[in-house]
Design a protein around this motif. Structure first.
Motif, mmCIF file in Angstrom:
data_model
loop_
_atom_site.group_PDB
_atom_site.id
_atom_site.type_symbol
_atom_site.label_atom_id
_atom_site.label_comp_id
_atom_site.label_asym_id
_atom_site.label_seq_id
_atom_site.Cartn_x
_atom_site.Cartn_y
_atom_site.Cartn_z
ATOM 1 N N LYS A 205 0.353 -4.295 -12.562
ATOM 2 C CA LYS A 205 0.436 -4.212 -11.191
ATOM 3 C C LYS A 205 -0.339 -5.017 -10.366
ATOM 4 O O LYS A 205 -1.455 -4.975 -10.543
ATOM 5 N N VAL A 206 0.045 -5.636 -9.228
ATOM 6 C CA VAL A 206 -0.556 -6.247 -8.126
ATOM 7 C C VAL A 206 -0.647 -5.354 -6.757
ATOM 8 O O VAL A 206 0.801 -5.521 -6.553
ATOM 9 N N VAL A 207 -1.260 -4.893 -6.117
ATOM 10 C CA VAL A 207 -1.342 -4.220 -4.926
ATOM 11 C C VAL A 207 -1.857 -5.037 -3.888
ATOM 12 O O VAL A 207 -3.029 -5.219 -3.696
ATOM 13 N N THR B 251 -4.865 -4.592 2.881
ATOM 14 C CA THR B 251 -5.958 -5.011 3.570
ATOM 15 C C THR B 251 -6.843 -3.984 3.885
ATOM 16 O O THR B 251 -7.937 -3.976 4.296
ATOM 17 N N THR B 252 -6.323 -2.842 3.401
ATOM 18 C CA THR B 252 -7.129 -1.492 3.826
ATOM 19 C C THR B 252 -7.530 -0.605 2.637
ATOM 20 O O THR B 252 -8.739 0.036 2.892
ATOM 21 N N ARG C 142 0.909 -1.140 0.056
ATOM 22 C CA ARG C 142 -0.042 0.031 0.002
ATOM 23 C C ARG C 142 0.723 1.174 -0.015
ATOM 24 O O ARG C 142 0.631 2.187 -0.749
ATOM 25 N N ARG C 143 1.601 1.331 0.881
ATOM 26 C CA ARG C 143 2.695 2.639 1.075
ATOM 27 C C ARG C 143 3.408 2.993 -0.179
ATOM 28 O O ARG C 143 3.286 3.920 -0.634
ATOM 29 N N GLY D 83 8.211 -4.458 -4.774
ATOM 30 C CA GLY D 83 8.560 -3.020 -4.467
ATOM 31 C C GLY D 83 8.190 -2.814 -3.021
ATOM 32 O O GLY D 83 7.017 -3.304 -2.654
ATOM 33 N N GLY D 84 8.959 -2.260 -2.026
ATOM 34 C CA GLY D 84 8.358 -2.290 -0.808
ATOM 35 C C GLY D 84 8.834 -3.298 0.139
ATOM 36 O O GLY D 84 9.020 -4.433 0.033
#
Length: 200
Positions: A84-86, A89-90, A50-51, A124-125
């Motif tokens: 892209k796959v994000v 849970t929010t 998410r970020r 990424g992340g």
């Protein structure tokens, strides 16, 4: 089989975000930006949390801005078209050529590897990378190392309590004193990373 790669800008002491939550020291100079521009051409799908998604969503509409350079416009077009796959849970929805998942990173990677197609599976992340590393799914670690010590924050390398042996396969230096390091995970015949588990 498609490789799973993890690439981020990182401080010399190993953090992608400083203790104050900022990463302004990773703002790429033109030569570094052009490197990432060429690098993304080899990506077939990008997995992100998410970020990072919220940071990168700017590029979904950036081409509408008149102030973009030619390289930035090219990056925006490539990023917008990239599947892209994000993982979140929010979030309730995502923009552009992206789909939302609430979990199942290992299953998603295994599915992508089994599908016909070309291009790397990029992660990424740090949070998502840590989960992938725990499942021994990362094939390459790619760090763009910046000459700064930030003293803490979010670490680039997952703290997984397990030794992973690496092979240096590429280095590159930039005029901005940034150094790119690309390491490949050394795997045994079993397919697992080499090296014994570290006692806890």
């Amino acid at each position: 089989m498609r490789s799973v790669t993890y690439s981020m800008g990182v401080s010399l002491d190993g953090y992608i975000v400083g203790p104050d939550g900022t990463f302004d020291w990773t703002a790429p100079q033109p030569d570094v930006f052009r490197f990432w521009l060429e690098d993304i051409r080899h990506v077939g799908v990008h997995l992100l949390g998410r970020r990072l998604y919220e940071t990168m969503v700017y590029w979904e509409t950036a081409e509408q801005e008149d102030s973009l350079s030619e390289d930035e416009r090219e990056w925006a077009a490539l990023w917008k078209a990239l599947p892209k796959v994000v993982f979140s849970t929010t979030l309730e929805a995502v923009q552009g050529n992206a789909r939302l998942r609430s979990g199942g990173l290992k299953e998603e990677i295994e599915r992508l590897r089994a599908e016909p197609g070309e291009g790397e599976i990029a992660i990424g992340g740090a949070g998502l990378a840590a989960e992938a590393a725990e499942a021994d799914l990362i094939d390459e670690y790619r760090a763009m190392v910046y000459p700064v010590l930030v003293g803490g924050g979010i670490p680039f390398f997952p703290r997984q309590g397990r030794r992973v042996d690496l092979e240096l396969v590429e280095t590159r230096s930039f005029s901005s004193k940034v150094v790119y390091l690309r390491h490949r995970v050394i795997r045994q015949a079993s397919g697992r990373s080499a090296g014994p588990d570290v006692p806890r």
